[in-house]
Design a protein around this motif. Structure first.
Motif, PDB file in Angstrom:
ATOM      1  N   HIS A 129       0.988  -1.150  -0.168  1.00  0.00           N
ATOM      2  CA  HIS A 129      -0.107   0.016  -0.055  1.00  0.00           C
ATOM      3  C   HIS A 129       0.881   1.060   0.026  1.00  0.00           C
ATOM      4  O   HIS A 129       0.313   2.350   0.297  1.00  0.00           O
ATOM      5  CB  HIS A 129      -0.960   0.063   1.138  1.00  0.00           C
ATOM      6  CG  HIS A 129      -1.868  -1.100   1.238  1.00  0.00           C
ATOM      7  ND1 HIS A 129      -2.934  -1.095   0.452  1.00  0.00           N
ATOM      8  CD2 HIS A 129      -1.891  -2.409   1.660  1.00  0.00           C
ATOM      9  CE1 HIS A 129      -3.710  -2.279   0.625  1.00  0.00           C
ATOM     10  NE2 HIS A 129      -2.842  -3.047   1.473  1.00  0.00           N
ATOM     11  N   ASN A 130       2.261   1.178  -0.399  1.00  0.00           N
ATOM     12  CA  ASN A 130       2.924   2.421  -0.483  1.00  0.00           C
ATOM     13  C   ASN A 130       2.191   3.699  -1.480  1.00  0.00           C
ATOM     14  O   ASN A 130       1.727   3.385  -2.315  1.00  0.00           O
ATOM     15  CB  ASN A 130       4.264   2.191  -1.078  1.00  0.00           C
ATOM     16  CG  ASN A 130       5.180   0.987  -0.090  1.00  0.00           C
ATOM     17  OD1 ASN A 130       4.765   0.013  -0.244  1.00  0.00           O
ATOM     18  ND2 ASN A 130       6.066   1.458   0.611  1.00  0.00           N
ATOM     19  N   ASP A 131       2.386   4.784  -1.016  1.00  0.00           N
ATOM     20  CA  ASP A 131       1.923   5.960  -1.845  1.00  0.00           C
ATOM     21  C   ASP A 131       3.341   6.290  -2.394  1.00  0.00           C
ATOM     22  O   ASP A 131       4.025   7.231  -2.037  1.00  0.00           O
ATOM     23  CB  ASP A 131       1.474   6.841  -1.019  1.00  0.00           C
ATOM     24  CG  ASP A 131       0.875   8.050  -1.558  1.00  0.00           C
ATOM     25  OD1 ASP A 131       0.885   8.223  -2.915  1.00  0.00           O
ATOM     26  OD2 ASP A 131       0.733   9.110  -0.923  1.00  0.00           O
ATOM     27  N   TRP A 132       3.549   5.815  -3.747  1.00  0.00           N
ATOM     28  CA  TRP A 132       4.963   6.225  -4.363  1.00  0.00           C
ATOM     29  C   TRP A 132       4.839   7.792  -4.764  1.00  0.00           C
ATOM     30  O   TRP A 132       3.692   8.153  -5.401  1.00  0.00           O
ATOM     31  CB  TRP A 132       5.048   5.499  -5.657  1.00  0.00           C
ATOM     32  CG  TRP A 132       4.926   3.774  -5.329  1.00  0.00           C
ATOM     33  CD1 TRP A 132       4.059   2.917  -5.643  1.00  0.00           C
ATOM     34  CD2 TRP A 132       6.142   3.342  -4.567  1.00  0.00           C
ATOM     35  NE1 TRP A 132       4.432   1.689  -5.103  1.00  0.00           N
ATOM     36  CE2 TRP A 132       5.611   2.030  -4.399  1.00  0.00           C
ATOM     37  CE3 TRP A 132       7.181   3.757  -3.729  1.00  0.00           C
ATOM     38  CZ2 TRP A 132       6.238   0.789  -3.628  1.00  0.00           C
ATOM     39  CZ3 TRP A 132       7.780   2.659  -3.280  1.00  0.00           C
ATOM     40  CH2 TRP A 132       7.424   1.396  -2.855  1.00  0.00           C
ATOM     41  N   VAL A 133       5.783   8.406  -4.476  1.00  0.00           N
ATOM     42  CA  VAL A 133       5.652  10.069  -4.615  1.00  0.00           C
ATOM     43  C   VAL A 133       6.877  10.424  -5.633  1.00  0.00           C
ATOM     44  O   VAL A 133       6.921  11.658  -5.913  1.00  0.00           O
ATOM     45  CB  VAL A 133       6.053  10.764  -3.146  1.00  0.00           C
ATOM     46  CG1 VAL A 133       4.851  10.504  -2.363  1.00  0.00           C
ATOM     47  CG2 VAL A 133       7.298  10.512  -2.755  1.00  0.00           C
ATOM     48  N   GLN A 134       7.979   9.516  -6.012  1.00  0.00           N
ATOM     49  CA  GLN A 134       8.867  10.040  -6.877  1.00  0.00           C
ATOM     50  C   GLN A 134       9.694   8.818  -7.790  1.00  0.00           C
ATOM     51  O   GLN A 134       9.436   7.749  -6.984  1.00  0.00           O
ATOM     52  CB  GLN A 134       9.933  10.610  -5.821  1.00  0.00           C
ATOM     53  CG  GLN A 134      11.485  11.337  -6.563  1.00  0.00           C
ATOM     54  CD  GLN A 134      12.005  12.116  -5.636  1.00  0.00           C
ATOM     55  OE1 GLN A 134      11.682  12.932  -4.734  1.00  0.00           O
ATOM     56  NE2 GLN A 134      13.460  11.701  -5.283  1.00  0.00           N
ATOM     57  N   ASP A 135       9.822   9.129  -8.977  1.00  0.00           N
ATOM     58  CA  ASP A 135      10.494   8.031  -9.612  1.00  0.00           C
ATOM     59  C   ASP A 135      12.233   8.648  -9.756  1.00  0.00           C
ATOM     60  O   ASP A 135      12.294   9.909  -9.713  1.00  0.00           O
ATOM     61  CB  ASP A 135       9.994   7.948 -10.872  1.00  0.00           C
ATOM     62  CG  ASP A 135       8.783   7.127 -11.119  1.00  0.00           C
ATOM     63  OD1 ASP A 135       8.451   6.472  -9.818  1.00  0.00           O
ATOM     64  OD2 ASP A 135       8.340   6.835 -12.143  1.00  0.00           O
ATOM     65  N   ASN A 136      12.969   7.754  -9.478  1.00  0.00           N
ATOM     66  CA  ASN A 136      14.403   8.006  -9.450  1.00  0.00           C
ATOM     67  C   ASN A 136      15.186   7.132 -10.787  1.00  0.00           C
ATOM     68  O   ASN A 136      14.912   5.786 -10.685  1.00  0.00           O
ATOM     69  CB  ASN A 136      15.078   7.906  -8.481  1.00  0.00           C
ATOM     70  CG  ASN A 136      14.596   8.867  -7.257  1.00  0.00           C
ATOM     71  OD1 ASN A 136      14.205   9.880  -7.609  1.00  0.00           O
ATOM     72  ND2 ASN A 136      14.711   8.152  -6.157  1.00  0.00           N
ATOM     73  N   GLN A 137      16.023   7.569 -11.591  1.00  0.00           N
ATOM     74  CA  GLN A 137      16.599   6.775 -12.354  1.00  0.00           C
ATOM     75  C   GLN A 137      18.122   6.955 -12.528  1.00  0.00           C
ATOM     76  O   GLN A 137      18.359   8.101 -12.151  1.00  0.00           O
ATOM     77  CB  GLN A 137      16.143   7.064 -13.792  1.00  0.00           C
ATOM     78  CG  GLN A 137      16.704   6.209 -15.155  1.00  0.00           C
ATOM     79  CD  GLN A 137      15.763   6.381 -16.208  1.00  0.00           C
ATOM     80  OE1 GLN A 137      14.750   7.200 -16.287  1.00  0.00           O
ATOM     81  NE2 GLN A 137      16.256   5.826 -17.352  1.00  0.00           N
ATOM     82  N   SER A 138      18.698   5.950 -12.690  1.00  0.00           N
ATOM     83  CA  SER A 138      20.097   5.888 -12.664  1.00  0.00           C
ATOM     84  C   SER A 138      20.959   5.210 -13.839  1.00  0.00           C
ATOM     85  O   SER A 138      20.366   4.187 -14.387  1.00  0.00           O
ATOM     86  CB  SER A 138      20.855   5.477 -11.234  1.00  0.00           C
ATOM     87  OG  SER A 138      20.912   3.927 -11.256  1.00  0.00           O
ATOM     88  N   PHE A 139      21.939   5.773 -14.550  1.00  0.00           N
ATOM     89  CA  PHE A 139      22.941   4.890 -15.599  1.00  0.00           C
ATOM     90  C   PHE A 139      24.101   4.962 -14.845  1.00  0.00           C
ATOM     91  O   PHE A 139      24.737   5.612 -14.181  1.00  0.00           O
ATOM     92  CB  PHE A 139      22.827   5.891 -16.599  1.00  0.00           C
ATOM     93  CG  PHE A 139      23.639   5.329 -17.795  1.00  0.00           C
ATOM     94  CD1 PHE A 139      23.378   4.489 -18.440  1.00  0.00           C
ATOM     95  CD2 PHE A 139      24.877   6.095 -17.846  1.00  0.00           C
ATOM     96  CE1 PHE A 139      24.178   4.194 -19.349  1.00  0.00           C
ATOM     97  CE2 PHE A 139      25.752   5.513 -18.744  1.00  0.00           C
ATOM     98  CZ  PHE A 139      25.522   4.559 -19.536  1.00  0.00           C
TER      99      PHE A 139
END
Length: 189
Positions: free
Chosen positions: A43-53
């Motif tokens: 039931h997490n409320d996702w607030v941000q997406d992060n991406q790494s290379f």
């Protein structure tokens, strides 16, 4: 089709593999769907997406986490390439305190790892030009960000042998040990 769920040695660490539907054009997949995750008890409320290379094989990022008031759960997947993804239990009083789980996540396997708050997270790239995307349920906070050494002997992570020394950030190279960290996380919270 539903999401394939795999539990690991630490039962709070969940590996999720959403279905992919392919044809001659490629594929389609719902990598996150709130109702499907809720049906699994997530039931997490996702607030941000992060991406790494990471260009180099053997790049290690971690072991990172945030302390209260902004602890983060993470939902991690490899968009391109592959990683050895690790979660370390930082919850005092937990039967698995200081233990770790490692899972290979890859674009080919299409799997994801749910790392709850109260766990340190890190990964090593297994292929060149690897891209990782992860959701978090609290925004990044410089004041609350912490790191534990990737090679802490007390934790004893069995990192894959990729035939070369790891590539690390300066911050990760000088991170504290688990013994030096006064954990604010408690089991059962």
């Amino acid at each position: 089709m539903s999401i394939q769920l795999t539990r690991h040695a630490i039962p709070e660490i969940l590996e999720l593999t959403p279905p992919r539907f392919g044809d001659h054009r490629g594929f389609f997949s719902e990598t996150y769907k709130r109702d499907a995750f809720h049906a699994l008890g997530i039931h997490n409320d996702w607030v941000q997406d992060n991406q790494s290379f990471s260009a180099e094989v053997g790049t290690i990022r971690g072991l990172h986490f945030q302390v209260p008031p902004t602890p983060q759960a993470k939902l991690v997947r490899a968009l391109r390439g592959a990683i050895f993804d690790v979660a370390v239990d930082l919850r005092r009083g937990s039967a698995s305190y200081g233990r770790w789980v490692g899972v290979v996540l890859s674009a080919e396997k299409w799997n994801q790892l749910l790392v709850p708050a109260g766990f340190a997270h890190g990964f090593m790239t297994l292929q060149p030009d690897t891209e990782v995307l992860y959701k978090v349920d609290a925004p990044w906070s410089r004041d609350d960000e912490r790191a534990i050494r990737w090679d802490d002997p007390m934790i004893g992570i069995a990192w894959p042998d990729v035939g070369q020394s790891p590539t690390l950030s300066d911050k990760d190279r000088i991170a504290m040990t688990l013994e030096e960290f006064a954990s604010p996380f408690n089991a059962g919270e």
